[in-house]
Design a protein around this motif. Structure first.
Motif, PDB file in Angstrom:
ATOM      1  N   UNK A 170       0.970  -1.236  -0.115  1.00 36.97           N
ATOM      2  CA  UNK A 170       0.001  -0.117  -0.056  1.00 36.97           C
ATOM      3  C   UNK A 170       0.894   1.063   0.133  1.00 36.97           C
ATOM      4  N   UNK A 171       1.442   1.516  -1.107  1.00 37.20           N
ATOM      5  CA  UNK A 171       2.486   2.553  -1.199  1.00 37.20           C
ATOM      6  C   UNK A 171       1.931   3.755  -1.390  1.00 37.20           C
ATOM      7  N   UNK A 172       2.588   5.031  -0.873  1.00 39.15           N
ATOM      8  CA  UNK A 172       2.167   6.238  -1.113  1.00 39.15           C
ATOM      9  C   UNK A 172       2.788   6.870  -2.068  1.00 39.15           C
ATOM     10  N   UNK A 173       2.837   8.025  -2.625  1.00 39.88           N
ATOM     11  CA  UNK A 173       3.261   8.703  -4.008  1.00 39.88           C
ATOM     12  C   UNK A 173       4.770   8.413  -3.856  1.00 39.88           C
ATOM     13  N   UNK A 208       1.249  17.124 -12.368  1.00 36.94           N
ATOM     14  CA  UNK A 208       2.441  17.435 -12.786  1.00 36.94           C
ATOM     15  C   UNK A 208       3.462  17.488 -11.728  1.00 36.94           C
ATOM     16  N   UNK A 209       3.188  17.852 -10.388  1.00 42.02           N
ATOM     17  CA  UNK A 209       4.123  17.767  -9.113  1.00 42.02           C
ATOM     18  C   UNK A 209       4.517  16.234  -8.972  1.00 42.02           C
ATOM     19  N   UNK A 210       3.811  15.414  -8.892  1.00 45.48           N
ATOM     20  CA  UNK A 210       3.893  14.055  -8.530  1.00 45.48           C
ATOM     21  C   UNK A 210       4.722  13.469  -9.910  1.00 45.48           C
ATOM     22  N   UNK A 211       4.499  13.817 -11.289  1.00 43.64           N
ATOM     23  CA  UNK A 211       5.164  13.373 -12.446  1.00 43.64           C
ATOM     24  C   UNK A 211       6.758  13.757 -12.009  1.00 43.64           C
ATOM     25  N   UNK A 212       6.910  15.149 -11.831  1.00 40.25           N
ATOM     26  CA  UNK A 212       8.270  15.583 -11.622  1.00 40.25           C
ATOM     27  C   UNK A 212       8.933  14.843 -10.564  1.00 40.25           C
ATOM     28  N   UNK A 213       8.291  14.575  -9.339  1.00 37.08           N
ATOM     29  CA  UNK A 213       8.922  13.697  -8.389  1.00 37.08           C
ATOM     30  C   UNK A 213       9.253  12.334  -8.614  1.00 37.08           C
ATOM     31  N   UNK A 214       8.277  11.778  -9.381  1.00 37.78           N
ATOM     32  CA  UNK A 214       8.542  10.469 -10.010  1.00 37.78           C
ATOM     33  C   UNK A 214       9.711  10.310 -10.972  1.00 37.78           C
ATOM     34  N   UNK A 217      12.966  10.822  -9.209  1.00 40.70           N
ATOM     35  CA  UNK A 217      13.334   9.576  -8.468  1.00 40.70           C
ATOM     36  C   UNK A 217      13.915   8.483  -9.469  1.00 40.70           C
ATOM     37  N   UNK A 218      13.212   8.506 -10.625  1.00 39.47           N
ATOM     38  CA  UNK A 218      13.818   7.506 -11.545  1.00 39.47           C
ATOM     39  C   UNK A 218      15.242   7.715 -11.968  1.00 39.47           C
ATOM     40  N   UNK A 219      15.541   9.113 -12.187  1.00 46.19           N
ATOM     41  CA  UNK A 219      16.910   9.543 -12.710  1.00 46.19           C
ATOM     42  C   UNK A 219      17.861   9.136 -11.486  1.00 46.19           C
ATOM     43  N   UNK A 220      17.628   9.624 -10.470  1.00 45.40           N
ATOM     44  CA  UNK A 220      18.368   9.248  -8.974  1.00 45.40           C
ATOM     45  C   UNK A 220      18.708   7.868  -9.054  1.00 45.40           C
ATOM     46  N   UNK A 221      17.732   7.009  -9.159  1.00 41.34           N
ATOM     47  CA  UNK A 221      18.018   5.455  -9.139  1.00 41.34           C
ATOM     48  C   UNK A 221      18.418   4.653 -10.017  1.00 41.34           C
ATOM     49  N   UNK A 222      19.030   5.333 -11.211  1.00 48.66           N
ATOM     50  CA  UNK A 222      19.510   4.856 -12.398  1.00 48.66           C
ATOM     51  C   UNK A 222      18.771   4.389 -13.454  1.00 48.66           C
ATOM     52  N   UNK A 223      17.431   4.801 -13.572  1.00 47.89           N
ATOM     53  CA  UNK A 223      16.546   4.342 -14.431  1.00 47.89           C
ATOM     54  C   UNK A 223      16.832   5.547 -15.608  1.00 47.89           C
ATOM     55  N   UNK A 224      16.942   4.699 -16.998  1.00 47.00           N
ATOM     56  CA  UNK A 224      17.014   5.687 -18.044  1.00 47.00           C
ATOM     57  C   UNK A 224      15.757   6.051 -18.753  1.00 47.00           C
ATOM     58  N   UNK A 225      14.560   5.482 -18.774  1.00 46.46           N
ATOM     59  CA  UNK A 225      13.115   5.842 -19.280  1.00 46.46           C
ATOM     60  C   UNK A 225      12.216   5.872 -18.411  1.00 46.46           C
ATOM     61  N   UNK A 237       9.064  14.645 -18.931  1.00 43.27           N
ATOM     62  CA  UNK A 237       9.716  12.981 -18.506  1.00 43.27           C
ATOM     63  C   UNK A 237      11.109  13.436 -19.073  1.00 43.27           C
ATOM     64  N   UNK A 238      10.969  13.559 -20.327  1.00 48.17           N
ATOM     65  CA  UNK A 238      12.242  13.565 -21.330  1.00 48.17           C
ATOM     66  C   UNK A 238      13.252  14.507 -20.614  1.00 48.17           C
ATOM     67  N   UNK A 239      12.763  15.923 -20.207  1.00 44.77           N
ATOM     68  CA  UNK A 239      13.617  16.892 -19.584  1.00 44.77           C
ATOM     69  C   UNK A 239      14.274  16.345 -18.399  1.00 44.77           C
ATOM     70  N   UNK A 240      13.339  15.731 -17.636  1.00 49.30           N
ATOM     71  CA  UNK A 240      13.856  15.292 -16.208  1.00 49.30           C
ATOM     72  C   UNK A 240      14.764  14.107 -16.011  1.00 49.30           C
ATOM     73  N   UNK A 241      14.857  13.400 -17.121  1.00 42.27           N
ATOM     74  CA  UNK A 241      15.787  12.174 -17.314  1.00 42.27           C
ATOM     75  C   UNK A 241      16.961  12.610 -17.984  1.00 42.27           C
ATOM     76  N   UNK A 242      17.239  13.782 -18.656  1.00 40.22           N
ATOM     77  CA  UNK A 242      18.390  14.312 -18.979  1.00 40.22           C
ATOM     78  C   UNK A 242      19.128  15.424 -18.335  1.00 40.22           C
ATOM     79  N   UNK A 243      20.419  15.440 -18.515  1.00 38.91           N
ATOM     80  CA  UNK A 243      21.109  16.311 -17.693  1.00 38.91           C
ATOM     81  C   UNK A 243      20.752  17.728 -17.578  1.00 38.91           C
TER      82      UNK A 243
END
Length: 293
Positions: A170-173, A208-214, A217-225, A237-243
């Motif tokens: 039962x995860x939260x955001x 949009x706030x949760x999308x930015x956080x998600x 988190x994906x980029x910090x955690x080593x995900x590429x997409x 998402x494309x911008x957030x996963x880039x440098x």
């Protein structure tokens, strides 16, 4: 799909930061999804299509995909129905025909849990077809390293919502409970020499706030997409996963300082710059070149 087209598809989808789902039974949306800027488009025969429409949706794919350009097909995946469902074998038969005609780049397998299922799917779509196993269960996580090492696998993907349901979470955001799961997929991908894995969806496309956080988190955690469920999610998402601009500026300075010193260890802003730091800088600069199609 010929060898040249297969290689182009591999390069595009291996570096893609965004994968946009579109229902298989809405063929008028397929080309629009490809025009959204998404690195890859996943035409969905599974969750997005009601049981009484699955056979009809499958039958529509050939006509829809035939109208697309070669470049568009190189970014096209189909998510079939899972092994053991009433539609799986029919999906396999149709996907084999589509792949033979070069109409798709590859297939996403939901509820992936066995390397043997991937091998069967790979035989069906031919050696140039790409596979993306979607990890959505405890059994899938347990088999992640075997799935990542299977032939034709391009990247792993994480079905975060189904995974929670399978384990009764039962995860939260923040999805803090899933941190070790995500790390396991990153490790499995690295050990198999795959591109960084694809993170799961943000279910409310208007948040949009949760999308930015998600995405952060994906980029910090080593995900590429990341998987997307609405075109409005693609660009952020494309911008957030880039440098970032600051990261790129730092990376350029690192590379320039290293070149000026003729290689080896140098000092930049009072900090030592050695080989691992240079590799990080080079990776950031490589990410900059991955612009949306």
């Amino acid at each position: 799909m010929n060898t040249t087209h297969a290689a182009a598809a591999l390069l595009k989808l291996a570096s893609a930061r965004t994968f946009l789902f579109v229902p298989a039974d809405r063929p008028e949306r397929h080309a629009r999804a490809l025009a959204s800027g998404a690195g890859g488009v996943i035409v969905d025969l599974e969750d997005a299509v009601a049981p009484d429409r699955k056979v009809e949706a499958r039958a529509q794919l050939r006509a829809s995909f035939s109208a697309l350009s070669v470049a568009q097909r190189q970014r096209l995946l189909v998510r079939i129905n899972a092994c053991g469902t009433p539609w799986h074998d029919g999906d396999l038969a149709e996907l084999g025909e589509l792949a033979t005609q070069g109409l798709i780049a590859g297939v996403m397998l939901p509820k992936a849990e066995r390397a043997a299922d991937l091998q069967r799917l790979g035989v069906t779509i031919g050696p140039k077809g790409l596979l993306v196993p979607l990890i959505e269960s405890a059994a899938g996580l347990e088999a992640a390293r075997e799935l990542a090492a299977a032939p034709q696998v391009l990247r792993l993907a994480f079905g975060n919502l189904d995974f929670q349901a399978d384990l009764g979470l039962a995860c939260d955001a923040e999805e803090a409970e899933l941190v070790p799961v995500r790390l396991a997929l990153v490790l499995a991908s690295r050990l198999a020499g795959l591109a960084a894995p694809i993170d799961g969806v943000t279910p409310d496309w208007r948040d949009t706030a949760r999308l930015a956080n998600d995405a952060a988190r994906a980029r910090r955690g080593g995900f590429g997409g990341k998987l997307c469920i609405h075109p409005d999610q693609v660009a952020p998402v494309h911008a957030a996963l880039g440098p970032s601009t600051a990261e790129l500026a730092w990376a350029r300075r690192v590379v320039e300082a290293t070149h000026a010193a003729g290689g080896g260890v140098v000092s930049l802003d009072g900090r030592m710059v050695d080989a691992p730091v240079v590799r990080l800088a080079e990776r950031l600069l490589a990410l900059e070149s991955q612009a949306p199609p």
